[in-house]
Write a protein that holds these residues in place. Structure first.
Motif, PDB file in Angstrom:
ATOM      1  N   GLY A  75       0.814  -1.209   0.000  1.00 44.02           N
ATOM      2  CA  GLY A  75       0.000   0.000   0.000  1.00 44.02           C
ATOM      3  C   GLY A  75       0.845   1.255   0.000  1.00 44.02           C
ATOM      4  O   GLY A  75       0.534   2.234  -0.703  1.00 44.02           O
ATOM      5  N   VAL A  76       1.918   1.241   0.766  1.00 40.91           N
ATOM      6  CA  VAL A  76       2.820   2.398   0.807  1.00 40.91           C
ATOM      7  C   VAL A  76       3.425   2.642  -0.575  1.00 40.91           C
ATOM      8  O   VAL A  76       3.527   3.785  -1.036  1.00 40.91           O
ATOM      9  N   SER A  81       3.214   7.779  -0.875  1.00 43.39           N
ATOM     10  CA  SER A  81       4.653   7.838  -0.617  1.00 43.39           C
ATOM     11  C   SER A  81       5.504   7.570  -1.854  1.00 43.39           C
ATOM     12  O   SER A  81       6.668   7.963  -1.893  1.00 43.39           O
ATOM     13  N   ALA A  82       4.935   6.882  -2.862  1.00 44.98           N
ATOM     14  CA  ALA A  82       5.784   6.474  -3.992  1.00 44.98           C
ATOM     15  C   ALA A  82       5.090   6.654  -5.343  1.00 44.98           C
ATOM     16  O   ALA A  82       5.258   7.675  -6.007  1.00 44.98           O
ATOM     17  N   LEU A  83       4.295   5.676  -5.764  1.00 42.72           N
ATOM     18  CA  LEU A  83       3.792   5.649  -7.130  1.00 42.72           C
ATOM     19  C   LEU A  83       2.561   6.524  -7.378  1.00 42.72           C
ATOM     20  O   LEU A  83       2.210   6.776  -8.527  1.00 42.72           O
ATOM     21  N   HIS A  84       1.864   6.917  -6.330  1.00 47.46           N
ATOM     22  CA  HIS A  84       0.671   7.777  -6.447  1.00 47.46           C
ATOM     23  C   HIS A  84      -0.429   7.144  -7.311  1.00 47.46           C
ATOM     24  O   HIS A  84      -1.199   7.854  -7.957  1.00 47.46           O
ATOM     25  N   LEU A  85      -0.476   5.835  -7.297  1.00 47.01           N
ATOM     26  CA  LEU A  85      -1.560   5.155  -7.997  1.00 47.01           C
ATOM     27  C   LEU A  85      -2.846   5.195  -7.175  1.00 47.01           C
ATOM     28  O   LEU A  85      -3.947   5.224  -7.720  1.00 47.01           O
ATOM     29  N   LEU A  86      -2.692   5.171  -5.858  1.00 43.56           N
ATOM     30  CA  LEU A  86      -3.849   5.145  -4.963  1.00 43.56           C
ATOM     31  C   LEU A  86      -3.673   6.243  -3.916  1.00 43.56           C
ATOM     32  O   LEU A  86      -2.940   6.074  -2.945  1.00 43.56           O
TER      33      LEU A  86
END
Length: 472
Positions: A75-76, A81-86
């Motif tokens: 989830g992170v 925090s990372a990919l900004h998919l969710l």
């Protein structure tokens, strides 16, 4: 839980924002014209969630960690925090921050206003599915628990819960005021955030480790349930304090009475409800004759818990405890597992996705004060719960460290306190960052620490047994 409250807050915010900017399309687009686009966004989000859940869980299992830890990390990775998919608007994100929204805008040639509306509705839908996931999880945990064993450790669980609320609250509040000169109300809010325990995360780890029905597991689960109730009462007190400067005594009394009546009433209900439930299930002839009545009961109990201003998850857990006493419990356990496998990962991945590790960056000046306070809060958060293991008495040979570690994760419950405190204006940005860091670290450290605590006990047991085996 945080999700319904944040949904209401975010809907209110978007409505007022759209009104100010004269974007009337926001009020109606997602409900009619853009409904198919919202569904597309939800479906694509679920693809991301399940991929993150499965890949994270498998990698975690390969490294001999509980799969739930991998789901949180997954989830992170896909979250803020990372990919900004969710990403979610209540976390401060806007539509353009979401990769999925950018994809939908490209595919559907949507206007910025339409994308904002779709983003809002898609986030609400995922949040509701996540809420259903944790309700199903607590129902499953209730089914796997043994009410008779919980009754045996009931007083021990109550002591553990009370110590786990009182110690971190007192030390955190006083420490912030004394060492950091934090004003009283923000310090009290932060101290209250330290009292939480995430029953969803802890119970899932216990189940995966095979210790849910152990004495330690039953004490932890029982204490976490009581801790949740106490946390709701503490939250009501500090929220009243933040809004009015004084505590609403009548509301506090109401919460105490309603929580007590609800939990005791649910347990007593089992004696009268079990035979009726089995009779109804036996008379039904169509598919789902067992699982559908079970979920009707679970959702009804969750509804009652929510309606009386407790938590839906407490009602679901109570429903599981009640149905665990029926003759159909083994069959019901097996039928609930596939449903839990579908819904529960949504909850864990979204918990991780809401976390923004950017608050850990010391280069950002406004993060530096928060990091110093965060170190203090993390130490208090861990020690304040670990000491609860030594409040257990009359249980020779019990793993006190495991009990204490099992109470550490704050998870989504800690975010509830943060969300309400931030919305009320009671806590500033550095303190918000410190609480987020505390929630992150306690949530991620607890699963591997809990495994180590149980492995330590197993190692000690083996050392004690081997000499006897040699003599034999």
């Amino acid at each position: 839980m945080i999700f319904p409250e944040l949904i209401v807050n975010s809907v209110t915010w978007v409505s007022s924002w759209s009104s100010d900017l004269q974007f009337p399309v926001l009020a109606t687009a997602s409900e009619s014209e853009y409904a198919p686009v919202v569904l597309t966004g939800v479906l694509l989000s679920l693809v991301v969630i399940y991929l993150a859940s499965k890949l994270g869980g498998e990698l975690s299992r390969m490294m001999d960690f509980p799969p739930v830890l991998g789901e949180l990390v997954g989830g992170v990775v896909v979250g803020a925090s990372a990919l900004h998919l969710l990403v979610f608007p209540e976390s401060g994100a806007i539509a353009t921050d979401s990769v999925i929204m950018n994809i939908l805008q490209f595919i559907g040639n949507l206007s910025p206003e339409a994308v904002t509306s779709v983003f809002q509705s898609q986030s609400e839908a995922i949040s509701i599915l996540a809420e259903l996931g944790v309700i199903v999880l607590l129902f499953e945990i209730g089914l796997e628990s043994d009410l008779r064993e919980l009754k045996k450790v009931g007083y021990q669980a109550a002591i553990v819960a009370c110590v786990g609320v009182a110690v971190p609250f007192a030390v955190g509040t006083v420490g912030l005021m004394f060492f950091f000169h934090t004003p009283a109300i923000p310090a009290i809010f932060a101290g209250a955030a330290l009292t939480a325990t995430s029953i969803g995360i802890t119970s899932k780890v216990l189940s995966e480790l095979g210790h849910l029905k152990s004495r330690e597991g039953q004490i932890i689960v029982g204490a976490a349930v009581i801790d949740d109730v106490l946390g709701i009462i503490v939250l009501a007190v500090v929220a009243s304090l933040a809004k009015t400067g004084e505590v609403d005594i009548l509301n506090v009394i109401y919460l105490i009475v309603s929580a007590t009546v609800f939990l005791i009433g649910s347990i007593l209900l089992g004696k009268f409800f079990n035979k009726t439930f089995v009779t109804i299930a036996d008379k039904l002839q169509t598919r789902g004759k067992l699982i559908i009545p079970a979920f009707i009961f679970a959702f009804f109990m969750a509804f009652i818990g929510n309606a009386i201003h407790l938590e839906a998850i407490l009602g679901a857990f109570a429903a599981g405890l009640v149905l665990d006493e029926t003759d159909k419990r083994k069959e019901l356990d097996q039928q609930v597992i596939p449903i839990a496998d579908i819904l529960v990962p949504i909850f864990f991945v979204t918990v991780g996705a809401r976390v923004d590790l950017g608050v850990l960056n010391p280069i950002v000046p406004e993060n530096q004060q928060g990091l110093i306070i965060a170190i203090f809060l993390v130490v208090v958060a861990i020690i304040g719960k670990v000491v609860t293991g030594w409040s257990v008495f009359g249980q020779p040979g019990i793993n006190r460290l495991a009990i204490g570690v099992g109470m550490i994760p704050r998870g989504e419950v800690g975010l509830v306190f943060l969300g309400i405190g931030a919305a009320s204006g009671a806590i500033d940005k550095p303190l918000q960052a410190a609480i987020i860091i505390m929630v992150i670290l306690t949530t991620f450290l607890a699963p591997p620490f809990l495994r180590l605590a149980f492995n330590k006990q197993s190692g000690e047991t083996e050392e004690l047994v081997e000499p006897a085996d040699l003599i034999g």
